[in-house]
Write a protein that holds these residues in place. Structure first.
Motif, PDB file in Angstrom:
ATOM      1  N   VAL A  50      61.994  67.360  54.431  1.00  7.39           N
ATOM      2  CA  VAL A  50      62.480  66.173  53.714  1.00  7.39           C
ATOM      3  C   VAL A  50      61.627  64.969  54.105  1.00  7.39           C
ATOM      4  O   VAL A  50      60.990  64.968  55.164  1.00  7.39           O
ATOM      5  CB  VAL A  50      63.980  65.873  54.012  1.00  7.39           C
ATOM      6  N   VAL A  51      61.651  63.957  53.247  1.00  3.83           N
ATOM      7  CA  VAL A  51      60.934  62.719  53.561  1.00  3.83           C
ATOM      8  C   VAL A  51      61.714  61.972  54.649  1.00  3.83           C
ATOM      9  O   VAL A  51      62.832  62.361  54.996  1.00  3.83           O
ATOM     10  CB  VAL A  51      60.791  61.814  52.307  1.00  3.83           C
ATOM     11  N   TYR A  52      61.152  60.895  55.155  1.00  2.29           N
ATOM     12  CA  TYR A  52      61.797  60.114  56.209  1.00  2.29           C
ATOM     13  C   TYR A  52      63.226  59.748  55.793  1.00  2.29           C
ATOM     14  O   TYR A  52      63.417  59.114  54.750  1.00  2.29           O
ATOM     15  CB  TYR A  52      60.975  58.847  56.503  1.00  2.29           C
ATOM     16  N   ARG A  53      64.210  60.186  56.567  1.00  2.00           N
ATOM     17  CA  ARG A  53      65.644  59.952  56.318  1.00  2.00           C
ATOM     18  C   ARG A  53      66.091  60.456  54.938  1.00  2.00           C
ATOM     19  O   ARG A  53      67.043  59.932  54.343  1.00  2.00           O
ATOM     20  CB  ARG A  53      66.004  58.460  56.470  1.00  2.00           C
ATOM     21  N   SER A 123      68.004  66.441  60.467  1.00  2.00           N
ATOM     22  CA  SER A 123      67.172  66.012  61.592  1.00  2.00           C
ATOM     23  C   SER A 123      66.072  67.051  61.766  1.00  2.00           C
ATOM     24  O   SER A 123      66.206  68.193  61.311  1.00  2.00           O
ATOM     25  CB  SER A 123      67.984  66.003  62.887  1.00  2.00           C
ATOM     26  N   GLU A 124      65.013  66.635  62.469  1.00  2.00           N
ATOM     27  CA  GLU A 124      63.888  67.528  62.675  1.00  2.00           C
ATOM     28  C   GLU A 124      64.350  68.852  63.295  1.00  2.00           C
ATOM     29  O   GLU A 124      65.152  68.858  64.230  1.00  2.00           O
ATOM     30  CB  GLU A 124      62.852  66.861  63.591  1.00  2.00           C
ATOM     31  N   ASN A 125      63.846  69.950  62.727  1.00  2.00           N
ATOM     32  CA  ASN A 125      64.134  71.304  63.199  1.00  2.00           C
ATOM     33  C   ASN A 125      65.583  71.761  63.050  1.00  2.00           C
ATOM     34  O   ASN A 125      65.980  72.742  63.666  1.00  2.00           O
ATOM     35  CB  ASN A 125      63.639  71.506  64.634  1.00  2.00           C
ATOM     36  N   ASP A 126      66.355  71.079  62.242  1.00  2.00           N
ATOM     37  CA  ASP A 126      67.675  71.600  61.858  1.00  2.00           C
ATOM     38  C   ASP A 126      67.473  72.947  61.192  1.00  2.00           C
ATOM     39  O   ASP A 126      66.520  73.119  60.423  1.00  2.00           O
ATOM     40  CB  ASP A 126      68.315  70.697  60.782  1.00  2.00           C
ATOM     41  N   GLN A 127      68.373  73.873  61.470  1.00  2.00           N
ATOM     42  CA  GLN A 127      68.412  75.067  60.636  1.00  2.00           C
ATOM     43  C   GLN A 127      69.620  74.917  59.720  1.00  2.00           C
ATOM     44  O   GLN A 127      70.772  74.941  60.176  1.00  2.00           O
ATOM     45  CB  GLN A 127      68.550  76.354  61.447  1.00  2.00           C
ATOM     46  N   ILE A 128      69.338  74.721  58.445  1.00  2.00           N
ATOM     47  CA  ILE A 128      70.402  74.567  57.454  1.00  2.00           C
ATOM     48  C   ILE A 128      70.895  75.959  57.080  1.00  2.00           C
ATOM     49  O   ILE A 128      70.092  76.853  56.795  1.00  2.00           O
ATOM     50  CB  ILE A 128      69.859  73.862  56.190  1.00  2.00           C
ATOM     51  N   ILE A 129      72.212  76.137  57.081  1.00  2.00           N
ATOM     52  CA  ILE A 129      72.767  77.439  56.697  1.00  2.00           C
ATOM     53  C   ILE A 129      73.618  77.254  55.441  1.00  2.00           C
ATOM     54  O   ILE A 129      74.578  76.470  55.443  1.00  2.00           O
ATOM     55  CB  ILE A 129      73.619  78.035  57.833  1.00  2.00           C
ATOM     56  N   LEU A 130      73.243  77.945  54.386  1.00  2.00           N
ATOM     57  CA  LEU A 130      74.069  77.973  53.176  1.00  2.00           C
ATOM     58  C   LEU A 130      74.775  79.315  53.207  1.00  2.00           C
ATOM     59  O   LEU A 130      74.150  80.376  53.048  1.00  2.00           O
ATOM     60  CB  LEU A 130      73.205  77.824  51.917  1.00  2.00           C
TER      61      LEU A 130
END
Ligand code: B12
Length: 135
Positions: A50-53, A123-130
């Motif tokens: 993602v872009v900044y914020r 946030s940086e290095n989040d692992q998003i889980i769907l």
């Protein structure tokens, strides 16, 4: 030959044109895991950013544009914004009481954000889980 003034106007227009934000520099990398707690089909993992914020939805759109193996749809809720309806052709259903749950693995803990894909700022290095789940 463009004068410096004309050049600045042209550059400004480029920045303000609709769609310009989508081409901004992507600075926050994240991985996205698609899981299914209902039928236990194997997980799939993708990388996006993602872009900044920037919001998660932006990262998901970017991924969908670049990887044909990731597809999603959402509906627009008048109060809460985008509601994730389907991922890779699997749809949540009121009848079956299924939905796509949003979880985030922060490394040491997995959280369940209290906002949806249109409001969550990774946030940086989040692992998003769907995670396809029942309610
Ligand atoms: C029931 C409920 C659900 C059910 C809805 C299924 C159903 N058909 O009933 C399920 C379990 C699917 C659900 C899921 C989620 N929910 Co919910 N949910 C609620 C709850 C408890 C009641 C909603 C309700 O029935 N209202 C009464 C009816 C008459 O009004 P309505 O406007 O028609 O309700 C609809 C919307 O609320 C919509 N909806 C429900 N949750 C969400 C979340 C988002 C982001 C969106 C866009 C729409 C939406 O589904 C309802 C039925 O159609 C509210 C809290 C509350 N007390 O209001 C939270 C609430 C709306 N949910 C919330 C959240 C965060 C989520 C999730 C993102 C949680 C997660 N991390 O996975 C997911 C959505 C993920 C996705 N797919 O996009 C937040 C939204 C806050 C926000 N500003 O974004 C609330 C306010 C709870 C909270 N944390 O404070 N939810």
């Amino acid at each position: 030959m463009m004068t410096p003034a004309l050049l600045s106007v042209a550059l400004l227009l480029l920045v303000l044109l609709p769609g310009a934000p989508a081409r901004r520099h992507c600075v926050t990398p994240l991985s996205l895991l698609v899981s299914d707690s209902v039928t236990n089909t194997p997980n799939q993992t993708y990388s996006t950013c993602v872009v900044y914020r920037g919001i998660l939805l932006g990262g998901m759109r970017r991924l969908q544009e670049t990887n044909k193996k990731f597809q999603f749809t959402y509906t627009e809720d008048a109060n809460y914004g985008p509601y994730l309806q389907s991922v890779n052709d699997l749809e949540g259903s009121t009848e079956d009481r299924t939905y796509w749950e949003l979880l985030v693995n922060k490394g040491n803990e997995t959280i369940r954000p209290d906002v949806g894909i249109g409001c969550y700022i990774p946030s940086e290095n989040d692992q998003i889980i769907l995670n396809f789940n029942k309610y």
